[in-house]
Scaffold this active site. Structure first.
Site, PDB file in Angstrom:
ATOM      1  N   GLY A 188      39.099  38.123  48.136  1.00 50.24           N
ATOM      2  CA  GLY A 188      39.051  38.127  49.634  1.00 50.24           C
ATOM      3  C   GLY A 188      40.312  37.564  49.888  1.00 50.24           C
TER       4      GLY A 188
ATOM      5  N   HIS B 171      45.843  40.839  40.185  1.00 44.43           N
ATOM      6  CA  HIS B 171      46.267  42.176  40.667  1.00 44.43           C
ATOM      7  C   HIS B 171      47.738  42.411  40.168  1.00 44.43           C
ATOM      8  CE1 HIS B 171      42.890  42.919  43.451  1.00 44.43           C
ATOM      9  NE2 HIS B 171      43.274  41.527  44.052  1.00 44.43           N
TER      10      HIS B 171
ATOM     11  N   SER C 101      39.794  37.782  41.327  1.00 44.30           N
ATOM     12  CA  SER C 101      40.922  37.832  42.410  1.00 44.30           C
ATOM     13  C   SER C 101      41.093  36.509  43.041  1.00 44.30           C
ATOM     14  CB  SER C 101      40.591  38.823  43.318  1.00 44.30           C
ATOM     15  OG  SER C 101      42.066  39.110  44.296  1.00 44.30           O
ATOM     16  N   ALA C 102      40.625  36.267  44.303  1.00 47.44           N
ATOM     17  CA  ALA C 102      40.715  35.053  44.904  1.00 47.44           C
ATOM     18  C   ALA C 102      39.883  34.037  44.185  1.00 47.44           C
ATOM     19  CB  ALA C 102      40.298  35.048  46.321  1.00 47.44           C
TER      20      ALA C 102
ATOM     21  N   GLU D  18      45.163  44.740  36.907  1.00 47.06           N
ATOM     22  CA  GLU D  18      43.669  45.299  37.466  1.00 47.06           C
ATOM     23  C   GLU D  18      43.190  45.622  36.139  1.00 47.06           C
ATOM     24  OE1 GLU D  18      43.867  47.550  40.959  1.00 47.06           O
ATOM     25  OE2 GLU D  18      44.672  45.959  42.130  1.00 47.06           O
TER      26      GLU D  18
END
Lengths: 241, 241
Positions: free
Chosen positions: B93, B163, B126-127, B198
């Site tokens: 997020g 990413h 991700s985050a 990714e």
């Protein structure tokens, strides 16, 4: 706040595809400077690491058009240099690095006062545009440095996203799109963001704001909707506190 | 520091083109969880706004594979819930929002201790991968919230750019490329950054780190050079302090 003399030009970027450095904005810069009879521009190079080289790049662009360029970093007293300046140009680079420097040098309040109360002409490009707005929450830059706050000069009461562009809908990449990122800011802050495409800028004269350049700008409104504005559109409503 | 029991999986992203949510990482997650006989995963949903919905998304992915999913936000005592957890999954997020929450809830030190000293299994995406590393300086996210620091959990002593992707060399856009942004971080900090495309992830078992997934990862080294690593590459050298 006496904004009657506010004289700003906030550029999305200093480079535009197919043009030399700042070339696309030449007539905009000339109009801005001539409005206050500016002959010498004080350049603020803090968003990049090599201040001498960066100042030389800006000088190479502006000098042929008749403007002398001095680097703020060469001055013995930054506050005095700003108070005596005819115009300041805050260049792009990394927005976090730039704002951190302005806080560390204790220039945030001074620059705000000089521009808003004393009509000091201000040009910002990219990171220099981000710091001119209410906050740097809508920069595209990587947070390589931690500034004490994201609140910025507040020369205008809204946020700008420079280098604004639509995300390619055919991409297979799963990172957030630019629009999603801006909408995320609005979800947390409830404040409008002007998406400024490269080649466009906002000209502010007192309490009047105008979109310049040859492309539309996309306004992300506080209510979550968005609207496109055409070149020369009157954006003065964004200056209402 | 006793890292003998460290059991981490750091995903570039939870979504990969052509796959369902987390589907590309199923075998990686199963191996990670089975290594510690994990049956229930405590999900940390703070990087997105709707914690219930986010937890339901993760539950819908993991439950059919045999893992129960609980949301940390539903627990009366976050510290106790973490101490009793078999595994935690920190979802993606906004990295700034996530880290700010972890600091406000005073969970940074506790999570670090549980993972590094007590072998609590950690999945980040991700985050959630950014906050697992030394700092969030190399996130791609927009800084919509100001955390008190960019220093993060420090479960590994290097930085990751999730990413990760090469910038299209044919673009007419003049914003910085991803590589330029990462190189800017290195110029200021002199620390390596692993660009995780990714579909790839880093598996950490004690003092061993391995690149998983079907694509290469690009390591940006502290000296300014870069190097590509193939799937299954041994990245343990990055764990040296």
């Amino acid at each position: 706040m006496n904004v009657g003399t506010r004289n700003l030009l906030l550029l999305s970027s200093s480079r535009l595809h197919g043009h030399g450095y700042l070339e696309h904005a030449r007539s905009q810069l000339e109009e801005l400077f001539n409005a206050k009879n500016v002959k010498t521009v004080l350049f603020v190079p803090f968003a990049l690491r090599d201040h001498d080289k960066y100042t030389a790049t800006v000088r190479a662009a502006l000098q042929p058009w008749g403007y002398a360029v001095e680097g703020l970093h060469t001055k013995p007293d930054f506050g005095q240099a700003l108070r005596e300046a005819e115009a300041i140009f805050v260049g792009g680079g990394n927005t976090f690095v730039l704002l951190k420097q302005l806080y560390e040098l204790q220039l945030v309040e001074l620059m705000r006062e000089l521009v808003l109360q004393r009509g000091l002409t201000y040009v910002g490009s990219s990171a220099g545009t981000n710091v001119a707005t209410r906050s740097i929450h809508t920069t595209n830059d990587m947070p390589v440095i931690h500034p004490p706050s994201f609140e910025a000069l507040g020369l205008v009461p809204f946020n700008i996203n420079p280098h604004y562009l639509e995300t390619d809908l055919n991409t297979e990449h799963k990172g957030e799109t630019r629009d999603e990122r801006i909408e995320e800011f609005i979800a947390y802050h409830g404040r409008p963001v002007l998406g400024l495409r490269e080649g466009t800028s906002v000209r502010i004269q007192g309490d009047k704001a105008t979109l310049l350049g040859e492309r539309h700008a996309k306004l992300f409104k506080a209510d979550g909707s968005s609207l496109e504005y055409a070149p020369q559109a009157d954006l003065s409503f964004l200056l209402q506190p």
